[in-house]
Design a protein around this motif. Sequence first.
Motif, mmCIF file in Angstrom:
data_model
loop_
_atom_site.group_PDB
_atom_site.id
_atom_site.type_symbol
_atom_site.label_atom_id
_atom_site.label_comp_id
_atom_site.label_asym_id
_atom_site.label_seq_id
_atom_site.Cartn_x
_atom_site.Cartn_y
_atom_site.Cartn_z
ATOM 1 N N ARG A 1 -90.529 40.307 -49.414
ATOM 2 C CA ARG A 1 -89.525 40.752 -48.445
ATOM 3 C C ARG A 1 -89.117 39.589 -47.538
ATOM 4 O O ARG A 1 -89.945 38.763 -47.150
ATOM 5 N N TRP A 2 -87.825 39.553 -47.182
ATOM 6 C CA TRP A 2 -87.266 38.509 -46.336
ATOM 7 C C TRP A 2 -86.506 39.138 -45.181
ATOM 8 O O TRP A 2 -85.937 40.222 -45.314
ATOM 9 N N THR A 3 -86.503 38.441 -44.051
ATOM 10 C CA THR A 3 -85.783 38.901 -42.860
ATOM 11 C C THR A 3 -84.654 37.934 -42.547
ATOM 12 O O THR A 3 -84.879 36.721 -42.440
ATOM 13 N N LEU A 4 -83.446 38.459 -42.402
ATOM 14 C CA LEU A 4 -82.302 37.620 -42.053
ATOM 15 C C LEU A 4 -82.419 37.195 -40.595
ATOM 16 O O LEU A 4 -82.522 38.038 -39.705
ATOM 17 N N VAL A 5 -82.412 35.873 -40.348
ATOM 18 C CA VAL A 5 -82.536 35.383 -38.976
ATOM 19 C C VAL A 5 -81.239 34.784 -38.452
ATOM 20 O O VAL A 5 -81.051 34.679 -37.242
ATOM 21 N N SER A 6 -80.330 34.402 -39.345
ATOM 22 C CA SER A 6 -79.020 33.943 -38.879
ATOM 23 C C SER A 6 -78.011 34.017 -40.006
ATOM 24 O O SER A 6 -78.353 33.883 -41.182
ATOM 25 N N GLN A 7 -76.767 34.249 -39.620
ATOM 26 C CA GLN A 7 -75.667 34.278 -40.580
ATOM 27 C C GLN A 7 -74.404 33.787 -39.887
ATOM 28 O O GLN A 7 -74.093 34.208 -38.780
ATOM 29 N N THR A 8 -73.712 32.877 -40.528
ATOM 30 C CA THR A 8 -72.489 32.322 -39.966
ATOM 31 C C THR A 8 -71.457 32.208 -41.070
ATOM 32 O O THR A 8 -71.741 31.668 -42.146
ATOM 33 N N ALA A 9 -70.249 32.724 -40.795
ATOM 34 C CA ALA A 9 -69.159 32.632 -41.761
ATOM 35 C C ALA A 9 -68.196 31.529 -41.334
ATOM 36 O O ALA A 9 -67.885 31.385 -40.148
ATOM 37 N N GLY A 10 -67.740 30.750 -42.308
ATOM 38 C CA GLY A 10 -66.788 29.689 -42.045
ATOM 39 C C GLY A 10 -65.374 30.108 -42.376
ATOM 40 O O GLY A 10 -65.134 31.135 -43.010
ATOM 41 N N GLU A 11 -64.431 29.294 -41.950
ATOM 42 C CA GLU A 11 -63.018 29.644 -42.099
ATOM 43 C C GLU A 11 -62.557 29.633 -43.553
ATOM 44 O O GLU A 11 -61.520 30.213 -43.892
ATOM 45 N N HIS A 12 -63.319 28.992 -44.438
ATOM 46 C CA HIS A 12 -62.945 28.950 -45.853
ATOM 47 C C HIS A 12 -63.703 29.994 -46.678
ATOM 48 O O HIS A 12 -63.651 29.972 -47.900
ATOM 49 N N GLY A 13 -64.433 30.876 -45.989
ATOM 50 C CA GLY A 13 -65.174 31.913 -46.696
ATOM 51 C C GLY A 13 -66.602 31.538 -47.012
ATOM 52 O O GLY A 13 -67.326 32.328 -47.626
ATOM 53 N N GLU A 14 -67.041 30.341 -46.602
ATOM 54 C CA GLU A 14 -68.428 29.947 -46.840
ATOM 55 C C GLU A 14 -69.358 30.683 -45.878
ATOM 56 O O GLU A 14 -68.984 31.018 -44.755
ATOM 57 N N LEU A 15 -70.581 30.929 -46.334
ATOM 58 C CA LEU A 15 -71.578 31.609 -45.523
ATOM 59 C C LEU A 15 -72.829 30.755 -45.396
ATOM 60 O O LEU A 15 -73.339 30.248 -46.398
ATOM 61 N N ALA A 16 -73.315 30.606 -44.171
ATOM 62 C CA ALA A 16 -74.613 29.978 -43.931
ATOM 63 C C ALA A 16 -75.602 31.091 -43.627
ATOM 64 O O ALA A 16 -75.442 31.820 -42.646
ATOM 65 N N LEU A 17 -76.603 31.233 -44.485
ATOM 66 C CA LEU A 17 -77.583 32.314 -44.359
ATOM 67 C C LEU A 17 -78.981 31.731 -44.250
ATOM 68 O O LEU A 17 -79.334 30.823 -45.011
ATOM 69 N N VAL A 18 -79.767 32.244 -43.322
ATOM 70 C CA VAL A 18 -81.152 31.804 -43.172
ATOM 71 C C VAL A 18 -82.050 33.037 -43.168
ATOM 72 O O VAL A 18 -81.845 33.965 -42.368
ATOM 73 N N TYR A 19 -83.031 33.039 -44.074
ATOM 74 C CA TYR A 19 -83.992 34.134 -44.189
ATOM 75 C C TYR A 19 -85.409 33.598 -43.985
ATOM 76 O O TYR A 19 -85.738 32.521 -44.477
ATOM 77 N N ASP A 20 -86.222 34.359 -43.281
ATOM 78 C CA ASP A 20 -87.644 34.035 -43.144
ATOM 79 C C ASP A 20 -88.460 35.001 -44.000
ATOM 80 O O ASP A 20 -88.175 36.206 -44.044
ATOM 81 N N ARG A 21 -89.442 34.445 -44.665
ATOM 82 C CA ARG A 21 -90.364 35.256 -45.474
ATOM 83 C C ARG A 21 -91.214 36.106 -44.528
ATOM 84 O O ARG A 21 -91.818 35.577 -43.581
ATOM 85 N N THR A 22 -91.222 37.393 -44.739
ATOM 86 C CA THR A 22 -92.024 38.312 -43.926
ATOM 87 C C THR A 22 -93.325 38.591 -44.675
ATOM 88 O O THR A 22 -93.298 39.046 -45.824
#
Length: 201
Positions: free
Chosen positions: A177-198
Amino acid sequence: MTRQTTGRRVVANMSLSLDGRYAKSDPLDMGWVMPYAVTDVARAHLTSLWEPATTALLGRVNAEGFLGFWPTVIGMEGADPRDEAFAKWLVEADKVVLSSTLREAPWERAAVVDRPTAEVAAELKAGEGGDIVVFSSASVIKALLAADLVDRLALMVFPIFLGEGTHLFADDLPANRWTLVSQTAGEHGELALVYDRTRRA
C-alpha cells in the motif's frame, strides 16, 4: 496500525508515459520526455527529491549518462538555475554505481559496487545520511520494488501513449500500500506524483 517510513529513505524517481512505459523500444530515443522534463513542475519535482538527499544510487548506464552530462551544465550560459543547482548537488553527493563491468569509478565521490541491488540499498539505508535517490535507473528501481525497499516513489507522468517499449511495473511485484503525499499538474498535462510506502508498525 500503519506508519510512514522514517529515517533514511530510498527514493525511486522515474518518468513514465500515460501507458506506464519508461522507454521506447530504442531506449536512446528520449524525444518524448524532453517537452515535459524542462517544465517548472518537472524542475520543482526534481528539486524536492535531491534537496533532502545525500546519496545517488545509479546503474552503470544511467551513471554514464547523468555524470557525462550534468557536470557540463555548471556554468553553462543560459542554464536554468534549478538545473545548475541539481548539477552541483550531483557532483558533490556520494554516488554508488551498481555495475559488474566497471572496475573503478571515473567520477568524483563515486564508488562502484558489484553486489545485489537490494543488499547495497539495505546497507545504505542502515547507515547515516539523508535520502538515497535512484534517478531513472530502471533496473535498479525494479530490483528495489521487487524487494520492497522503496520508501518513496516519485513519478513524472507525461500525457502520451508510447504504445511500445518497456513497462516499469512487473506483474509479480509484492502487494503493498502507498500513500499519496503530493500531486502537481503542469500546464502541458504532466503530473508530478509522490507516494510514500505505508508499512505496518
